[in-house]
Scaffold this motif. Structure first.
Motif, mmCIF file in Angstrom:
data_model
loop_
_atom_site.group_PDB
_atom_site.id
_atom_site.type_symbol
_atom_site.label_atom_id
_atom_site.label_comp_id
_atom_site.label_asym_id
_atom_site.label_seq_id
_atom_site.Cartn_x
_atom_site.Cartn_y
_atom_site.Cartn_z
ATOM 1 N N PRO A 7 0.833 -1.215 0.000
ATOM 2 C CA PRO A 7 0.000 0.000 0.000
ATOM 3 C C PRO A 7 0.866 1.264 0.000
ATOM 4 N N ARG A 8 0.519 2.176 -0.896
ATOM 5 C CA ARG A 8 1.244 3.437 -1.040
ATOM 6 C C ARG A 8 0.259 4.586 -0.926
ATOM 7 N N GLN A 9 0.730 5.676 -0.357
ATOM 8 C CA GLN A 9 -0.123 6.854 -0.252
ATOM 9 C C GLN A 9 0.092 7.736 -1.482
ATOM 10 N N TYR A 10 -1.014 8.218 -2.027
ATOM 11 C CA TYR A 10 -0.972 9.066 -3.212
ATOM 12 C C TYR A 10 -1.704 10.376 -2.938
ATOM 13 N N LEU A 11 -1.195 11.435 -3.555
ATOM 14 C CA LEU A 11 -1.836 12.738 -3.553
ATOM 15 C C LEU A 11 -2.444 12.920 -4.940
ATOM 16 N N VAL A 12 -3.706 13.333 -4.988
ATOM 17 C CA VAL A 12 -4.359 13.582 -6.270
ATOM 18 C C VAL A 12 -3.859 14.928 -6.799
ATOM 19 N N ILE A 13 -3.269 14.896 -8.007
ATOM 20 C CA ILE A 13 -2.747 16.125 -8.602
ATOM 21 C C ILE A 13 -3.615 16.622 -9.755
ATOM 22 N N LEU A 91 -6.210 12.700 -0.517
ATOM 23 C CA LEU A 91 -5.211 11.687 -0.186
ATOM 24 C C LEU A 91 -5.836 10.306 -0.344
ATOM 25 N N LEU A 92 -5.128 9.416 -1.018
ATOM 26 C CA LEU A 92 -5.615 8.064 -1.291
ATOM 27 C C LEU A 92 -4.543 7.059 -0.923
ATOM 28 N N VAL A 93 -4.973 5.809 -0.707
ATOM 29 C CA VAL A 93 -4.042 4.707 -0.509
ATOM 30 C C VAL A 93 -4.259 3.721 -1.655
ATOM 31 N N GLY A 94 -3.200 3.485 -2.437
ATOM 32 C CA GLY A 94 -3.279 2.576 -3.576
ATOM 33 C C GLY A 94 -2.734 1.214 -3.215
ATOM 34 N N SER A 95 -3.408 0.154 -3.693
ATOM 35 C CA SER A 95 -2.985 -1.204 -3.366
ATOM 36 C C SER A 95 -2.743 -2.083 -4.594
ATOM 37 N N LYS A 96 -3.071 -1.578 -5.789
ATOM 38 C CA LYS A 96 -2.899 -2.370 -7.008
ATOM 39 C C LYS A 96 -2.714 -1.403 -8.175
ATOM 40 N N GLY A 100 -2.029 1.354 -16.223
ATOM 41 C CA GLY A 100 -2.172 2.802 -16.137
ATOM 42 C C GLY A 100 -3.188 3.291 -15.118
ATOM 43 N N TRP A 101 -3.739 2.390 -14.311
ATOM 44 C CA TRP A 101 -4.735 2.737 -13.287
ATOM 45 C C TRP A 101 -4.290 2.171 -11.936
ATOM 46 N N VAL A 102 -4.762 2.803 -10.864
ATOM 47 C CA VAL A 102 -4.431 2.365 -9.505
ATOM 48 C C VAL A 102 -5.733 2.126 -8.740
ATOM 49 N N TRP A 103 -5.835 0.968 -8.058
ATOM 50 C CA TRP A 103 -6.981 0.696 -7.188
ATOM 51 C C TRP A 103 -6.713 1.419 -5.872
ATOM 52 N N CYS A 104 -7.573 2.374 -5.532
ATOM 53 C CA CYS A 104 -7.332 3.239 -4.377
ATOM 54 C C CYS A 104 -8.476 3.202 -3.379
ATOM 55 N N ASN A 105 -8.123 3.435 -2.115
ATOM 56 C CA ASN A 105 -9.088 3.671 -1.042
ATOM 57 C C ASN A 105 -8.907 5.112 -0.600
ATOM 58 N N SER A 107 -8.532 7.855 1.978
ATOM 59 C CA SER A 107 -8.039 7.875 3.361
ATOM 60 C C SER A 107 -9.159 8.205 4.330
ATOM 61 N N GLY A 108 -9.300 7.358 5.347
ATOM 62 C CA GLY A 108 -10.285 7.601 6.397
ATOM 63 C C GLY A 108 -11.706 7.215 6.045
ATOM 64 N N ARG A 109 -11.946 6.685 4.833
ATOM 65 C CA ARG A 109 -13.304 6.280 4.446
ATOM 66 C C ARG A 109 -13.250 4.922 3.765
ATOM 67 N N SER A 110 -14.412 4.321 3.601
ATOM 68 C CA SER A 110 -14.448 2.979 3.011
ATOM 69 C C SER A 110 -14.672 3.019 1.501
ATOM 70 N N GLU A 111 -14.607 4.189 0.899
ATOM 71 C CA GLU A 111 -14.793 4.337 -0.542
ATOM 72 C C GLU A 111 -13.562 3.856 -1.297
ATOM 73 N N SER A 112 -13.772 3.085 -2.388
ATOM 74 C CA SER A 112 -12.639 2.623 -3.180
ATOM 75 C C SER A 112 -13.014 2.541 -4.649
ATOM 76 N N GLY A 113 -11.988 2.536 -5.511
ATOM 77 C CA GLY A 113 -12.206 2.428 -6.947
ATOM 78 C C GLY A 113 -10.922 2.721 -7.701
ATOM 79 N N TRP A 114 -11.000 2.632 -9.025
ATOM 80 C CA TRP A 114 -9.851 2.855 -9.898
ATOM 81 C C TRP A 114 -9.665 4.347 -10.162
ATOM 82 N N VAL A 115 -8.412 4.786 -10.204
ATOM 83 C CA VAL A 115 -8.039 6.171 -10.518
ATOM 84 C C VAL A 115 -6.878 6.107 -11.519
ATOM 85 N N PRO A 116 -6.908 6.953 -12.571
ATOM 86 C CA PRO A 116 -5.771 6.949 -13.504
ATOM 87 C C PRO A 116 -4.471 7.330 -12.791
ATOM 88 N N LEU A 117 -3.417 6.576 -13.059
ATOM 89 C CA LEU A 117 -2.121 6.831 -12.450
ATOM 90 C C LEU A 117 -1.634 8.253 -12.755
#
Length: 125
Positions: A7-13, A91-96, A100-105, A107-117
């Motif tokens: 798991p890696r932390q990502y900032l949405v830019i 702020l998101l946590v990516g696990s996969k 070109g996409w990252v499966w993210c959660n 931070s602090g919520r149970s929402e998850s889904g794909w986000v373009p890298l």
């Protein structure tokens, strides 16, 4: 398709909003009708537009499409094309990472889904 990562932390830019409010979702073994390959300027390789009974079509990674001897296809694992709507600064946590996409959660919520890298930057926070 094991593209799991530590798991890696990502900032949405860059903002991202899904164009598919009803994402294709299926279980392992589901029959798939495979259509066009995604062609676009983004670095999103190996995505195919697929259909499965009872749902609208959607984009599926090639790694989970199993082609059978009779030219039909099925899912080699469970999958959802659910995308996460994000805004710059989230702020998101990516696990996969996949094609070109990252499966993210979120931070602090149970929402998850794909986000373009391309919308993300690894954060050291």
């Amino acid at each position: 398709m094991d593209a799991n990562i530590e798991p890696r932390q990502y900032l949405v830019i860059q903002d991202h909003t899904s164009e598919y409010p009803e994402p294709i979702t299926f279980e392992k073994g589901a029959p798939l009708t495979v259509g066009e390959k995604y062609e676009g300027p983004e670095d999103w390789d190996n995505w195919f537009f697929c259909e499965t009974p009872g749902q609208k079509g959607g984009w599926v990674p090639a790694q989970i499409i199993e082609t059978l001897k009779d030219k039909t296809a099925r899912a080699s694992q469970s999958y959802t094309a659910k995308e996460l709507n994000v805004r710059q600064g989230d702020l998101l946590v990516g696990s996969k990472i996949l094609n070109g996409w990252v499966w993210c959660n979120r931070s602090g919520r149970s929402e998850s889904g794909w986000v373009p890298l391309a919308c993300l930057q690894e954060s050291g926070q």
